[in-house]
Design an enzyme around this catalytic site. Structure first.
Site, PDB file in Angstrom:
ATOM      1  N   THR A 102      -9.409 -12.463  -0.054  1.00  0.00           N
ATOM      2  CA  THR A 102      -8.350 -12.776   0.905  1.00  0.00           C
ATOM      3  C   THR A 102      -7.310 -11.655   0.896  1.00  0.00           C
ATOM      4  O   THR A 102      -7.421 -10.698   0.124  1.00  0.00           O
ATOM      5  CB  THR A 102      -7.688 -14.134   0.583  1.00  0.00           C
ATOM      6  OG1 THR A 102      -7.021 -14.033  -0.677  1.00  0.00           O
ATOM      7  CG2 THR A 102      -8.711 -15.260   0.519  1.00  0.00           C
ATOM      8  N   LYS A 131      -5.370  -7.163  -4.767  1.00  0.00           N
ATOM      9  CA  LYS A 131      -4.466  -6.510  -5.731  1.00  0.00           C
ATOM     10  C   LYS A 131      -3.406  -7.457  -6.289  1.00  0.00           C
ATOM     11  O   LYS A 131      -2.889  -7.232  -7.378  1.00  0.00           O
ATOM     12  CB  LYS A 131      -3.778  -5.323  -5.050  1.00  0.00           C
ATOM     13  CG  LYS A 131      -4.723  -4.171  -4.769  1.00  0.00           C
ATOM     14  CD  LYS A 131      -4.157  -3.205  -3.747  1.00  0.00           C
ATOM     15  CE  LYS A 131      -4.606  -3.590  -2.364  1.00  0.00           C
ATOM     16  NZ  LYS A 131      -4.247  -2.623  -1.315  1.00  0.00           N
ATOM     17  N   GLU A 155     -13.138  -4.539  -9.810  1.00  0.00           N
ATOM     18  CA  GLU A 155     -13.427  -3.138  -9.435  1.00  0.00           C
ATOM     19  C   GLU A 155     -12.807  -2.760  -8.089  1.00  0.00           C
ATOM     20  O   GLU A 155     -12.298  -1.662  -7.910  1.00  0.00           O
ATOM     21  CB  GLU A 155     -14.948  -2.906  -9.396  1.00  0.00           C
ATOM     22  CG  GLU A 155     -15.367  -1.469  -9.154  1.00  0.00           C
ATOM     23  CD  GLU A 155     -14.930  -0.527 -10.270  1.00  0.00           C
ATOM     24  OE1 GLU A 155     -15.492  -0.584 -11.360  1.00  0.00           O
ATOM     25  OE2 GLU A 155     -13.996   0.276 -10.043  1.00  0.00           O
ATOM     26  N   VAL A 158      -8.819  -1.139  -7.112  1.00  0.00           N
ATOM     27  CA  VAL A 158      -8.357   0.257  -7.175  1.00  0.00           C
ATOM     28  C   VAL A 158      -9.506   1.160  -6.735  1.00  0.00           C
ATOM     29  O   VAL A 158     -10.607   1.090  -7.292  1.00  0.00           O
ATOM     30  CB  VAL A 158      -7.922   0.636  -8.621  1.00  0.00           C
ATOM     31  CG1 VAL A 158      -7.434   2.076  -8.672  1.00  0.00           C
ATOM     32  CG2 VAL A 158      -6.840  -0.305  -9.139  1.00  0.00           C
ATOM     33  N   GLY A 213      -7.253   2.404  10.620  1.00  0.00           N
ATOM     34  CA  GLY A 213      -7.408   1.222   9.763  1.00  0.00           C
ATOM     35  C   GLY A 213      -7.180   1.486   8.280  1.00  0.00           C
ATOM     36  O   GLY A 213      -7.522   0.652   7.451  1.00  0.00           O
ATOM     37  N   GLU A 216      -2.042  -0.583   5.404  1.00  0.00           N
ATOM     38  CA  GLU A 216      -1.907  -2.025   5.236  1.00  0.00           C
ATOM     39  C   GLU A 216      -1.304  -2.601   6.518  1.00  0.00           C
ATOM     40  O   GLU A 216      -0.717  -1.865   7.319  1.00  0.00           O
ATOM     41  CB  GLU A 216      -0.968  -2.344   4.060  1.00  0.00           C
ATOM     42  CG  GLU A 216      -1.450  -1.852   2.711  1.00  0.00           C
ATOM     43  CD  GLU A 216      -2.664  -2.609   2.174  1.00  0.00           C
ATOM     44  OE1 GLU A 216      -2.618  -3.834   2.097  1.00  0.00           O
ATOM     45  OE2 GLU A 216      -3.666  -1.951   1.848  1.00  0.00           O
ATOM     46  N   ASP A 227       1.961  -0.086  -2.534  1.00  0.00           N
ATOM     47  CA  ASP A 227       0.519  -0.259  -2.729  1.00  0.00           C
ATOM     48  C   ASP A 227       0.060   0.528  -3.973  1.00  0.00           C
ATOM     49  O   ASP A 227      -0.676   0.000  -4.817  1.00  0.00           O
ATOM     50  CB  ASP A 227      -0.224   0.224  -1.471  1.00  0.00           C
ATOM     51  CG  ASP A 227      -1.727   0.175  -1.633  1.00  0.00           C
ATOM     52  OD1 ASP A 227      -2.283  -0.929  -1.688  1.00  0.00           O
ATOM     53  OD2 ASP A 227      -2.358   1.257  -1.708  1.00  0.00           O
ATOM     54  N   LYS A 231      -1.478  -0.742  -7.769  1.00  0.00           N
ATOM     55  CA  LYS A 231      -2.707  -0.202  -8.366  1.00  0.00           C
ATOM     56  C   LYS A 231      -2.440   0.404  -9.748  1.00  0.00           C
ATOM     57  O   LYS A 231      -3.250   0.251 -10.672  1.00  0.00           O
ATOM     58  CB  LYS A 231      -3.329   0.825  -7.428  1.00  0.00           C
ATOM     59  CG  LYS A 231      -3.887   0.169  -6.159  1.00  0.00           C
ATOM     60  CD  LYS A 231      -4.223   1.193  -5.097  1.00  0.00           C
ATOM     61  CE  LYS A 231      -4.804   0.550  -3.845  1.00  0.00           C
ATOM     62  NZ  LYS A 231      -4.815   1.454  -2.689  1.00  0.00           N
ATOM     63  N   GLY A 328     -12.274   0.917   2.807  1.00  0.00           N
ATOM     64  CA  GLY A 328     -13.425   0.931   3.727  1.00  0.00           C
ATOM     65  C   GLY A 328     -14.231  -0.341   3.611  1.00  0.00           C
ATOM     66  O   GLY A 328     -14.288  -0.955   2.545  1.00  0.00           O
TER      67      GLY A 328
HETATM   68  N1  HSE Z   1      -3.742   0.755   2.454  1.00  0.00           N
HETATM   69  C1  HSE Z   1      -4.541   1.121   1.322  1.00  0.00           C
HETATM   70  C2  HSE Z   1      -4.647   2.638   1.274  1.00  0.00           C
HETATM   71  C3  HSE Z   1      -5.894   0.482   1.434  1.00  0.00           C
HETATM   72  O1  HSE Z   1      -4.191   3.302   2.237  1.00  0.00           O
HETATM   73  O2  HSE Z   1      -5.121   3.192   0.297  1.00  0.00           O
HETATM   74  C4  HSE Z   1      -6.659   0.356   0.159  1.00  0.00           C
HETATM   75  O3  HSE Z   1      -6.014  -0.415  -0.829  1.00  0.00           O
END
Ligand code: HSE
Length: 350
Positions: A102, A131, A155, A158, A213, A216, A227, A231, A328
Site C-alpha cells: 500500500t 517505507k 528489500e 530501499v 512517474g 512521490e 523520502d 530510507k 519502477g
Molecule cells: N520517489 C522515490 C524516488 C520513489 O524518486 O526515488 C522510490 O522510493
C-alpha cells in the site's frame, strides 16, 4: 512447493509482481521450486477478491488493465462482502505470505503497520515495499516476526529490487558496516542530472520527473529529502543496529539549488548529489541527507538520471558500491519476489 499469497495493495508494485508471476511461472517452479498461489487481493481503489483455490493471474491482470474492479473477477471465489476490511481478510484467509504494497505514510506508518502486525500474529510471513512501517517500527515488527517464527522482509523499501538487504545479509555477511553513503532518491538525482546535462531549470526538470512517474504523489517528499531520510533510517536500523527516528536525521533538500549552482560546480570539476549517509561510531549512529559537491572520481558522482547507488564501508571488504534502479513497476515487483524466494529458501532448510 506451493505458497498461498495475499496481496494488500495492487497498484503499480502489485501489478508488477503479478506480471512477473505470470511471465516467470515455469522458471520459478523449475529452478526455485516456488509456485505462487494468489489466494486474495485487496486494494483501496480496485476492490477485493478472495479465492482459496487460487486466482487466475492472467484474468486478474486483464481485469485491472481494463480498469475494472477485482470484485468483477470471473471464476471460483468467496463472497467478497464478507471481507470489506483488509484486517478481516488478513485474519480470516489462510496464507503463507502476505505482500504489503500500500502507499507510504511516513508520519504514521498506517494503515500498513496494522496490516503487517495482523499478518504476523496470524502466522503469515510478511514482505513489504512500504517505507512507513520499516522506517518507524522496524525493530518492533522484526521482534513480532521472530516471536511468531515468521519472516519480516523489506528489500523493496530501499532501491526497489536492487539487492541492498540481500547483499548485506548474504554476500557481505561477517563484515561490520562502518558507514553507508549513497544516492537514495531517483527524483532528485534525475533533476540534478537534467539541470547539468540538458541545461534544464529546476522547475522544468521536476515537472518531467513527475511526468515520468519517479516523484512521490507529493514531490515535497523527494525534493526536500524526506523520502531519502526514511530510507537512510531503514538502513541504519535494519543493517547497523540503530534505533533512530526520521526526525533525528539532519536534512536538507535540493529545492534551493539552481542551474547556475550546478554549472559552477561542474566548472570546478565537481557534481552536486543528494547524499544520504549513516555512520557508526562505537554505539553512536548518526545519519544525514544533504546536497554535497563530489569530485568526478567518486563512484557516486557517475550515477546519473533516476538511478540509485550505495557505498558500504566495511571492515573486511573495504568499500563496496552497488548501483541500480531505485523505483519502477517491474523493479519493485521484483523486490517482493526476491523476498518471497528468500522465505521459500528458509522454509526448505527447516
Ligand atoms: N520517489 C522515490 C524516488 C520513489 O524518486 O526515488 C522510490 O522510493
Amino acid at each position: 512447493m506451493e505458497y498461498r499469497i495475499i496481496l494488500i495493495g495492487c497498484g503499480t508494485v502489485g501489478q508488477g509482481l503479478l506480471e512477473i508471476f505470470d511471465r516467470k511461472a515455469e522458471q520459478l517452479r523449475d529452478q526455485h521450486d516456488f509456485e505462487p498461489k494468489v489466494v486474495a487481493i485487496t486494494d483501496k481503489l480496485k476492490g477485493s477478491v478472495v479465492a482459496p483455490d487460487g486466482l487466475n493471474i492472467k484474468k486478474v491482470l486483464s481485469l485491472l488493465k481494463e480498469g475494472k474492479k477485482l470484485n468483477d473477477y470471473d471464476g471460483p471465489r468467496l463472497k467478497v462482502e464478507d471481507f470489506l476490511d483488509p484486517l478481516d481478510l488478513i485474519e480470516q484467509v489462510e496464507a503463507d505470505i502476505m505482500a504489503e504494497m500500500t502507499y507510504t505514510d511516513i508520519k504514521t506508518g498506517e494503515p500498513a503497520t496494522s496490516y503487517i502486525k495482523k499478518a504476523l500474529r496470524t502466522g503469515k510471513h510478511v514482505v513489504t515495499s512500504n517505507k512507513g512501517p520499516a522506517a518507524l517500527h522496524y525493530h518492533e515488527l522484526k521482534e513480532l516476526a521472530n516471536l511468531n517464527q515468521r519472516q519480516f522482509r523489506i528489500e523493496g523499501t530501499v532501491m526497489s529490487g536492487t539487492p541492498v538487504f540481500h547483499l548485506v545479509e548474504n554476500g557481505l555477511a561477517g563484515n561490520d558496516i562502518r558507514e553507508i553513503r549513497g544516492i537514495l532518491n531517483g527524483t532528485t538525482n534525475f533533476i540534478l542530472s537534467k539541470m547539468e546535462t540538458d541545461g534544464m531549470e529546476y522547475d522544468e526538470a521536476l515537472k518531467l520527473a513527475q511526468e515520468l512517474g519517479y516523484a512521490e504523489a507529493d514531490p515535497t517528499a523527494d525534493v526536500e529529502g524526506f523520502d531519502a531520510v526514511a530510507k537512510v533510517v531503514i538502513l541504519a536500523n535494519a543493517l547497523m543496529g540503530g534505533k533512530i527516528k526520521p526526525d533525528e536525521v539532519k536534512r536538507q533538500g535540493i529545492s534551493a539549488l539552481r542551474k547556475k549552482d550546478i554549472l559552477e560546480a561542474k566548472a570546478a570539476g565537481l557534481r552536486y548529489k543528494l547524499i544520504a549517509k549513516v555512520k557508526k561510531d562505537g554505539s553512536r549512529i548518526e545519519a544525514s541527507v544533504s546536497p554535497e559537491k563530489l569530485p568526478f572520481s567518486d563512484p557516486l558522482a557517475g550515477v546519473m538520471g533516476a538511478q540509485n547507488a550505495l557505498t558500504f564501508d566495511t571492515d573486511l571488504m573495504g568499500k563496496v558500491t552497488i548501483q541500480g534502479a531505485g523505483a519502477g513497476r517491474i523493479e519493485t515487483g521484483f523486490s517482493i519476489l526476491s523476498d518471497m524466494l528468500a522465505i521459500s529458501r528458509g522454509e526448505k532448510k527447516k
